[in-house]
Scaffold this motif. Structure first.
Motif, PDB file in Angstrom:
ATOM      1  N   SER A   2      14.481 -36.412 -23.970  1.00 43.83           N
ATOM      2  CA  SER A   2      14.354 -35.267 -23.176  1.00 43.83           C
ATOM      3  C   SER A   2      14.139 -35.365 -21.698  1.00 43.83           C
ATOM      4  O   SER A   2      13.094 -37.103 -21.372  1.00 43.83           O
ATOM      5  CB  SER A   2      13.916 -34.307 -24.002  1.00 43.83           C
ATOM      6  N   GLU A   3      14.597 -34.790 -20.792  1.00 45.22           N
ATOM      7  CA  GLU A   3      13.943 -35.209 -19.691  1.00 45.22           C
ATOM      8  C   GLU A   3      12.614 -34.980 -19.653  1.00 45.22           C
ATOM      9  O   GLU A   3      11.816 -33.795 -20.203  1.00 45.22           O
ATOM     10  CB  GLU A   3      14.596 -33.896 -18.798  1.00 45.22           C
ATOM     11  N   PRO A   4      11.871 -35.801 -18.670  1.00 39.89           N
ATOM     12  CA  PRO A   4      10.148 -35.764 -19.168  1.00 39.89           C
ATOM     13  C   PRO A   4      10.242 -34.286 -17.659  1.00 39.89           C
ATOM     14  O   PRO A   4      10.704 -33.409 -16.919  1.00 39.89           O
ATOM     15  CB  PRO A   4       9.414 -36.859 -17.900  1.00 39.89           C
ATOM     16  N   ARG A   5       8.946 -33.184 -18.655  1.00 35.87           N
ATOM     17  CA  ARG A   5       8.491 -31.842 -17.294  1.00 35.87           C
ATOM     18  C   ARG A   5       6.876 -32.028 -17.381  1.00 35.87           C
ATOM     19  O   ARG A   5       6.617 -32.809 -17.907  1.00 35.87           O
ATOM     20  CB  ARG A   5       8.879 -31.299 -17.963  1.00 35.87           C
ATOM     21  N   GLY A  12       5.730 -34.542 -20.319  1.00 42.51           N
ATOM     22  CA  GLY A  12       6.425 -35.253 -21.649  1.00 42.51           C
ATOM     23  C   GLY A  12       6.995 -33.991 -21.871  1.00 42.51           C
ATOM     24  O   GLY A  12       8.449 -33.656 -20.821  1.00 42.51           O
ATOM     25  N   GLY A  13       8.249 -34.570 -22.986  1.00 44.67           N
ATOM     26  CA  GLY A  13       9.207 -33.982 -23.346  1.00 44.67           C
ATOM     27  C   GLY A  13       9.666 -32.610 -24.054  1.00 44.67           C
ATOM     28  O   GLY A  13       8.837 -31.635 -23.639  1.00 44.67           O
ATOM     29  N   ALA A  14      10.546 -31.800 -24.689  1.00 40.49           N
ATOM     30  CA  ALA A  14      10.247 -30.740 -24.624  1.00 40.49           C
ATOM     31  C   ALA A  14       9.643 -30.425 -26.160  1.00 40.49           C
ATOM     32  O   ALA A  14       9.303 -31.210 -26.601  1.00 40.49           O
ATOM     33  CB  ALA A  14      12.215 -30.099 -25.538  1.00 40.49           C
ATOM     34  N   ASP A  15       9.103 -29.166 -26.227  1.00 41.61           N
ATOM     35  CA  ASP A  15       8.171 -28.394 -26.774  1.00 41.61           C
ATOM     36  C   ASP A  15       8.896 -28.416 -28.688  1.00 41.61           C
ATOM     37  O   ASP A  15      10.518 -28.259 -28.355  1.00 41.61           O
ATOM     38  CB  ASP A  15       7.866 -27.337 -26.700  1.00 41.61           C
ATOM     39  N   HIS A  16       8.287 -28.374 -29.710  1.00 40.64           N
ATOM     40  CA  HIS A  16       9.128 -28.201 -30.844  1.00 40.64           C
ATOM     41  C   HIS A  16       9.014 -26.578 -30.873  1.00 40.64           C
ATOM     42  O   HIS A  16      10.678 -26.628 -31.902  1.00 40.64           O
ATOM     43  CB  HIS A  16       8.127 -28.787 -31.690  1.00 40.64           C
ATOM     44  N   LEU A  17       9.018 -25.886 -29.531  1.00 43.17           N
ATOM     45  CA  LEU A  17       9.217 -24.347 -30.001  1.00 43.17           C
ATOM     46  C   LEU A  17      10.861 -24.494 -29.094  1.00 43.17           C
ATOM     47  O   LEU A  17      10.295 -24.801 -28.438  1.00 43.17           O
ATOM     48  CB  LEU A  17       8.112 -23.562 -30.048  1.00 43.17           C
ATOM     49  N   PRO A  19      12.929 -22.393 -26.480  1.00 42.53           N
ATOM     50  CA  PRO A  19      12.341 -21.501 -25.562  1.00 42.53           C
ATOM     51  C   PRO A  19      13.786 -19.936 -25.775  1.00 42.53           C
ATOM     52  O   PRO A  19      12.916 -19.212 -25.825  1.00 42.53           O
ATOM     53  CB  PRO A  19      12.439 -22.267 -24.055  1.00 42.53           C
ATOM     54  N   ASP A  20      14.478 -20.808 -25.712  1.00 37.52           N
ATOM     55  CA  ASP A  20      15.904 -19.871 -26.391  1.00 37.52           C
ATOM     56  C   ASP A  20      15.434 -18.932 -27.573  1.00 37.52           C
ATOM     57  O   ASP A  20      16.001 -17.604 -28.021  1.00 37.52           O
ATOM     58  CB  ASP A  20      16.959 -20.360 -26.023  1.00 37.52           C
ATOM     59  N   GLN A  21      15.168 -19.527 -28.304  1.00 39.71           N
ATOM     60  CA  GLN A  21      14.923 -18.996 -29.621  1.00 39.71           C
ATOM     61  C   GLN A  21      13.344 -17.943 -29.580  1.00 39.71           C
ATOM     62  O   GLN A  21      13.175 -16.954 -29.975  1.00 39.71           O
ATOM     63  CB  GLN A  21      14.610 -19.838 -30.880  1.00 39.71           C
ATOM     64  N   LEU A  22      12.344 -17.805 -29.155  1.00 39.58           N
ATOM     65  CA  LEU A  22      11.329 -17.443 -28.272  1.00 39.58           C
ATOM     66  C   LEU A  22      11.776 -16.183 -27.482  1.00 39.58           C
ATOM     67  O   LEU A  22      11.205 -15.072 -27.845  1.00 39.58           O
ATOM     68  CB  LEU A  22      10.770 -18.393 -27.561  1.00 39.58           C
ATOM     69  N   SER A 116       9.234 -21.596 -22.242  1.00 41.74           N
ATOM     70  CA  SER A 116       8.974 -22.823 -22.106  1.00 41.74           C
ATOM     71  C   SER A 116       7.621 -23.416 -21.215  1.00 41.74           C
ATOM     72  O   SER A 116       7.196 -24.008 -21.740  1.00 41.74           O
ATOM     73  CB  SER A 116      10.162 -23.957 -21.410  1.00 41.74           C
ATOM     74  N   THR A 117       7.465 -23.073 -20.430  1.00 35.92           N
ATOM     75  CA  THR A 117       6.030 -23.523 -19.452  1.00 35.92           C
ATOM     76  C   THR A 117       4.952 -21.789 -19.022  1.00 35.92           C
ATOM     77  O   THR A 117       3.927 -22.358 -19.260  1.00 35.92           O
ATOM     78  CB  THR A 117       6.719 -23.969 -18.266  1.00 35.92           C
ATOM     79  N   THR A 118       5.478 -21.114 -18.914  1.00 32.64           N
ATOM     80  CA  THR A 118       4.876 -20.169 -17.762  1.00 32.64           C
ATOM     81  C   THR A 118       3.782 -19.364 -18.639  1.00 32.64           C
ATOM     82  O   THR A 118       2.899 -19.444 -18.875  1.00 32.64           O
ATOM     83  CB  THR A 118       5.570 -19.369 -17.140  1.00 32.64           C
ATOM     84  N   ILE A 119       4.405 -18.519 -20.096  1.00 31.23           N
ATOM     85  CA  ILE A 119       3.377 -18.242 -20.735  1.00 31.23           C
ATOM     86  C   ILE A 119       2.897 -19.253 -21.870  1.00 31.23           C
ATOM     87  O   ILE A 119       1.682 -18.630 -22.153  1.00 31.23           O
ATOM     88  CB  ILE A 119       4.464 -16.961 -22.036  1.00 31.23           C
TER      89      ILE A 119
END
Length: 590
Positions: A2-5, A12-17, A19-22, A116-119
């Protein structure tokens, strides 16, 4: 991979949760998955410990628009969020119920970004047990927190109804999608927080400035002095943006910021607080005064650097760790080895060399491009030095221009920036010699139409039958030319944003597969900077003869003769092909 953010915790890479499902869940369901089951802990009401003096200055800043730029892990997001508690405690009390009503609108382009990041960053400062969450299921999300800071003000004499010293802090998270103005129309808030501010278009600020300072309604502040009624703010935190980002343009071009601020203030009523933009810049890692190091592990930044470089994203090290405004790479730059910004880009605007005519390289098409430069040649033979300076560029990536229109704009630019300058001519893409679909006369070509509009001849660049390799070698020869009398072979004016972006990050290799299935590396022509880079190549080839050698490479020798026939010797230190002299065979003899 995954693209680093970037987040406050690093890269790091994407979280295990997902964001679209959340985003598809109710807010309460999604928050329960994001937050640990914490039931204790109180809201921090006292002045916090600051990461450093820059963060502290941003915390106390009540200007209309405030931004904080810093590296990952610098504490800027946490500081901005903690300052919202201060702002909620500072808002004037309502004369209706005694409470302080504060609303924060959090704006991103998509709900995926919010989840993914803000909340998650918001929950680090305001855990879920401090308030109530509602909404969600693909729409806006609200958080309402009610608290008391211990201050008491009695109701005024004769007041009727309820009276409370509580503070009600409402936070609404929303995505504007494709319609910024429509999404923000009718919104009423106290402040707006732009998390990762550079990822929001400037239109969010231009629309948002009319949405702040509207919660609660003015009836809650009846009788207050005017200076206390103008309370709203837009605040943002961000890593160093890319140079062509609107935020970077405001930072690097104060005159543009002044123009926007002047426009915003033009229609303010008498007595209103002027709109001010204030940006706070934290030092990058390794600089004196780097902030929040006391809260980071000793190897924190070393790990970030190692991870990014392992992923082939050294450009992100400059932006996210060293807090420098640089281009994000679209791939492996074609001239990564040869180009050095500190050598090949001037510190200030280049002045034309007196008495030297202008040459213009052109790339044809609806996305046409022009590069304007000068060349000076010193010495002869193997001691000959070719020195280019690139004075400007012309390219309109957001428009599709007819040849006549592009030529007219080029003529205007030449007259405006270099009035009265002698123009030796233009050198352009061979494709520009084909009959133009943009012309009324079938015999007119793109090159002819542009040249006619500008008043000079445009020659088709025929060297190497327009193959890419000779064009690239012409650029390499200029970049790698030895420094002579303090001058490099290619010096670019700092205003040439497309050329600089192309060299640093946007003129990159891609794979091309031919009819036989063979794969080879070629420059990626899908990015707009490629048009300007092509124009530069045609310009630099103007100093080479049709056989690929530069004029005067073998002075005094008849063309086409070699060795004992009267040409340069086949071996020895005084003759032979040299890299940079023959762009058709740059490595001849090796």
């Amino acid at each position: 991979m995954s693209e680093p953010r970037a987040t406050e915790n690093g890269v790091g890479g994407a979280d295990h949760l997902d964001p679209d499902q959340l985003a598809a869940m109710t807010a309460a369901e999604a928050i329960s998955l994001l937050s640990p089951p914490v039931t204790g802990g109180k809201l921090e009401l006292h002045t916090p410990a600051f990461p450093g003096p820059i963060a502290e200055a941003a915390y106390w800043d009540d200007s209309a628009v405030v931004g904080v730029q810093g590296p990952v892990g610098s504490g800027k997001t946490t500081t901005i969020l903690k300052s919202r508690t201060r702002r909620a405690m500072s808002i004037p009390r309502s004369v209706i119920d005694g409470m302080r009503h504060y609303k924060l609108l959090v704006v991103r382009e998509t709900y995926r970004q919010l989840w993914s990041t803000t909340i998650p960053d918001f929950l680090k400062v305001y855990p879920k047990h401090l308030g109530d969450w509602s909404g969600g299921k693909g729409g806006p999300v609200s958080f309402v927190m009610r608290f008391n800071d211990g201050t008491h003000v009695p109701p005024p004499p004769g007041h009727q109804g309820t009276w409370s010293d509580d503070i009600v802090m409402t936070v609404e998270f929303m995505a504007f999608g494709d319609d910024i103005e429509g999404s923000m129309r009718g919104l009423q808030t106290t402040d707006i927080w732009l998390h990762e501010m550079d990822t929001n278009p400037i239109e969010v600020i231009l629309n948002g400035i009319t949405r702040i300072n509207r919660h609660p309604g003015m009836e809650h502040f009846a009788g207050y002095p005017k200076e206390l009624l103008d309370f709203g703010q837009i605040v943002g935190d961000f890593n160093a943006p890319e140079p062509d980002n609107w935020l970077a343009e405001l930072i690097l071009k104060p005159e543009k910021m002044d123009e926007i601020v002047k426009t915003m203030n033009a229609d303010l009523p008498a007595g209103a607080r002027p709109i001010l933009f204030r940006f706070h810049f934290q030092p990058g890692y390794g600089e004196d005064g780097a902030e929040n190091l006391q809260n980071l592990s000793p190897g924190y930044y070393s790990k970030q650097i190692a991870l990014l470089r392992a992923l082939g994203r050294g450009d992100k090290v400059d932006r996210l760790v060293f807090n420098k405004i640089v281009h994000a790479r679209a791939g492996e730059p074609v001239f990564q080895r040869e180009f050095r910004r500190r050598l090949h880009v001037a510190d200030e605007t280049l002045k034309p060399w007196p008495g030297v005519p202008l040459r213009i390289g052109l790339d044809q098409g609806f996305k046409g491009a022009a590069v304007i430069g000068q060349v000076v040649v010193e010495g002869t033979g193997l001691h000959r030095r070719i020195m280019w300076q690139i004075l400007g560029e012309l390219h309109f990536p957001k428009e599709r221009l007819m040849a006549q229109v592009f030529g007219t704009r080029l003529a205007e630019a030449l007259e405006t920036r270099w009035p009265g300058a002698r123009i030796e001519g233009g050198w352009a893409d061979m494709a520009g010699e084909h009959g133009s679909s943009q012309a009324a006369d079938e015999n007119d070509t793109w090159n002819l139409l542009v040249g006619r509009a500008c008043g000079f001849r445009v020659r088709p660049q025929r060297i190497g039958t327009n193959r890419i390799q000779p064009r690239l070698e012409a650029v390499r020869a200029a970049l790698e030319a030895p420094i002579h009398a303090g001058r490099v072979g290619l010096l670019i004016d700092p205003s040439c944003a497309f050329l600089i972006a192309g060299f640093e990050a946007r003129y990159v290799w891609t794979d091309e597969v031919n009819a036989q299935g063979d794969k080879r590396k070629v420059p990626d022509k899908s990015l707009t900077e490629a048009n300007v880079m092509d124009a530069l190549q045609y310009l630099l080839l103007s100093e080479h003869k049709a056989d690929g050698t530069s004029v005067g490479s073998f002075p005094g020798q008849p063309t086409g003769l070699i060795g004992h026939n009267g040409g340069p010797p086949l071996s020895g230190g005084d003759g032979g092909l040299r890299t940079g002299f023959d762009v058709l065979n740059p490595y001849g003899g090796r």
